[in-house]
Structures are given as C-alpha cells and as structure tokens.
Write an enzyme that holds these catalytic residues in place. Structure first.
Site: not given
Length: 415
Positions: A11, A96, A185, A217, A246, A337, A339, A389
């Site tokens: 990646n 990736r 994603h 993100g 963002r 999400g 933790n 991933e």
C-alpha cells in the site's frame, strides 16, 4: 516443484509504504511493516516478523530517499527472515490502487495499458494514484517476472445502479469529465460485508448489510446480496460522512460563497474542506478518544463535534435502510467503528422502530474478533467486524493469478 502460495501486499502512499506478506494456504501473515516519511531525514522503517522464532520488531531510522530505496530495504528485511522477494514461493505482489474509474471492476494483472489507465485517472485521484503508480513501478523493477496485481478501492462500488452513481448535472459535461460517484474503501466494504454474512451464518447473496467504515476517513455502503447498491463517498473521498479532517456532505454553493465573500482560491477551499474540516474543524481534534475525554470533562465544542458526527451517521443509516428495504445487519468497522462503543450506541439510539439496538454489556466488550453487539430480540443485527484490507487484497490477487486470467473487466460506458 512447489506451487507458490505467498502474496506480498503493498500500500504505497505519497511518503509511505505499508506491507504484509501472507501465505494463502491458510491466510497466515508471515511479516508486516511500515516505511514512513520517505524523502525526509527522519525516515523510519518498522518491520515485524510473524513467524515463530522470527524475533521481535526491528526498526531502522535515517534518510530513505525514495520508494525504490524503501522497497529495497523492505526486501532486505524480508530476506533476513528467509522471506526474500526472490523466493520461488512468492506468487504475486498485490497493490492497493485507490481509483480505477469504471473500467476496472475486479482485480487486474498490471501491464502497460493498465498503468496508462491508472495514470489517466490521476486528475480524479491526485493524492493517491500517483503514489500507487510509484509503488507498482518500483516493485515491478524488483521482480519483473512476477505478476503485479492491482486491487482497486473503487471496484466494489461499480455495481451501483446509475440512479445512485449519477449526479444531477448536465449529462454531457459529466461524461466529458468523468464526473460521477465512484466510492472508496471498497476493499474494506467487500471484506466486511462478506464477513458479516459469515457471522450471521448465511451466504453473502442472502444478506443485506449497511457497512460503516469509520476511521479518520469514513464511508458507508448499502450492500444487497453481496453487491454494493449505494455508498457515501463520491467523485472523491470528500463526500458523505463527517470524517477526521474532511467535511463530508456540504452545500456546493459554500465553495462559491467563500470565493466571492472570503476571497479564497480553489486550492485554499480544497485544503479547508479536506484538511481543516470534519472533527478537527469543529473542535480541533480528530481522535475520537480525545474527543470523548473532552466531553467527559464538559467541553462543549467536543460535544458538538460528536453530535454532528453521529447525526450525519444516523442519517446515512436511515437512508440506506430505505435504499435496501430490508436490512439484516449494520456492521461497524475500522478504527472508530471497531473501538468506539459510544459511537455505535449513539448511532443506533432512537432507531428501535427500525429494529436496531445495542446491548450495553456486549457493546462495551473490546475484542479483535467479529461479534454481534445487539440484544437477541433485535430484528437487525448490529455487528462489529474488524476490517482486513490486506487480507482481502491478498485473496483477490492470489485467486486471480491462480486463474491465470488478466481479470480486467471493462464497461463500455466509460468515456
């Protein structure tokens, strides 16, 4: 001769390389690491061998000039563990790649034509595709005989219907400049939606899932029977949920207003919306743990940031419930999400009429395993599913090279 079963996953970011080496016979990780601050005096490589007896984490510090030098050092670290890139057991290198447009809907063996198309998409992914290309070219130079496979973040979302993918702007302008909703994603959403089905004891084709990938993100997806039918990110990763830095969804006229009233340039607004907005813009922090600590101390700005974050999240859950019609599970994944129990609790609070609830005890448990955190009576399962991933990229890459196919699937709608 032994059939090669190992896949190296790369990646490549603009100044970093993350990597993992996996054995696909049992999905076992053999080594992993990170090279960061490439091109700086303070470059660092952290390598962790995962084989029994491989020793502990090793670290190198000092200037690393470029990605070519970074991958050379990675190769040396792997070789020190008997896992060098020259090993005949290496079947492929999986990369990736953030943006594949509409052309690439599946993992693809990389050749000159594929490289040219990834480069053609740089204008719609200027922060990511160039770095991905550097990693591909560097790895190819190290092992020109080995299949290099691109796994695209956008691929999983190419199944969206046109009604979900189209923006309501002039069609000719949109087509001429490839303006549409691509989503990102995708590798994570594919993995998590499939793992959620497994957790429910069902096949992916039987399950409708809302996946919430919440990290710095953040993105949501509506997955019907294993296929994405909507997702929150759009032409770029800026659209959708409130994120670490963002803004997510914002009235497009904000841009024109800032140009006219504040005298800001397009580049300044780009920086504002991508790097100085979201949680950090609202309260100065983009770490959910720190935000929760500040809330506990009575900090009003932190509380507002949390409320805005959750409000947007709840809106997307409701919207995707409507898109899917029937929902079997809502799956939380990625750093926040997986933790942040308060985020999961707040996101489904008040949605009991939709069959959603969390069990306070189950939700508070910290675990690296996929699990259900909703009470038994809940009509819709609320799940925490750690994303992987790298494993997804390795699986897709290995399956492709075993098939001996190029794997490139193209749609004639791309212009």
């Amino acid at each position: 001769m032994t059939t090669p079963t190992r896949v190296l996953v790369l990646n490549s970011g603009s100044s970093s390389v993350k990597y993992q080496l996996l054995d696909m016979r049992d999905d076992r990780r053999l080594a992993q690491g990170l090279v960061e601050r490439i091109g700086e005096e303070t470059s660092r490589l952290v390598h962790t061998p995962l084989l029994a007896g491989g020793g502990g984490k090793r670290e190198r510090t000092g200037p690393i000039a470029d990605h070519a030098e970074a991958l050379k050092l990675v190769s040396e670290e792997l070789a020190a563990d008997g896992l060098g890139l020259d090993s005949p057991e290496l079947a492929a290198i999986g990369h990736r790649v953030v943006h594949g447009g509409l052309r690439f809907t599946a993992p693809t063996v990389i050749d000159d034509a594929v490289l040219a198309e990834i480069e053609r998409l740089v204008p719609v992914a200027p922060l990511h595709n160039p770095a991905n290309l550097v990693g591909i070219r560097t790895a190819t130079a190290l092992r020109p005989d080995l299949p290099q496979v691109a796994v695209f973040d956008t691929a999983f979302h190419t199944t969206m219907p046109e009604a979900a993918a189209r923006y309501a702007i002039d069609v000719e302008t949109a087509d001429a400049h490839r303006i549409r909703r691509y989503g990102f994603h995708g590798t994570s959403h594919a993995y998590v939606s499939r793992e959620t089905a497994r957790l429910l004891g069902k096949a992916p084709e039987e399950v409708n899932v809302i996946v919430l990938h919440l990290g710095n993100g953040a993105s949501a997806s509506a997955v019907r029977g294993g296929r994405c039918v909507d997702t929150s990110m759009g032409l770029t990763p800026l659209e959708g949920l409130v994120m670490g830095t963002r803004s997510g969804d914002v009235d497009p006229a904000v841009t024109f207003h800032l140009m006219r009233v504040a005298g800001m340039s397009a580049d300044e607004i780009d920086v504002l919306l991508n790097k100085r907005s979201g949680l950090v813009g609202l309260c100065g922090d983009n770490d959910m743990r720190e935000i929760r600590r500040r809330i506990d101390e009575g900090d009003e700005r932190a509380a507002l940031a949390f409320d805005v974050y959750v409000h947007r999240l709840k809106k997307y859950i409701g919207a995707y419930y409507a898109v899917l019609g029937r929902v079997d599970a809502v799956a939380f994944t990625a750093g926040v999400g997986e933790n942040a129990a308060p985020v999961r609790e707040a996101a489904v609070a008040g949605l009991e009429e939709l069959g959603l609830a969390v069990d306070a005890g189950l939700n508070a448990v910290r675990s690296d395993e996929a699990r259900i955190v909703s009470p038994e009576y809940a009509r819709v399962a609320v799940a925490v599913v750690p994303t992987d991933e790298e494993l997804e990229i390795a699986r897709q890459s290995y399956a492709l090279v075993r098939e001996g196919s190029s794997g490139a699937h193209e749609q004639d709608t791309e212009k």
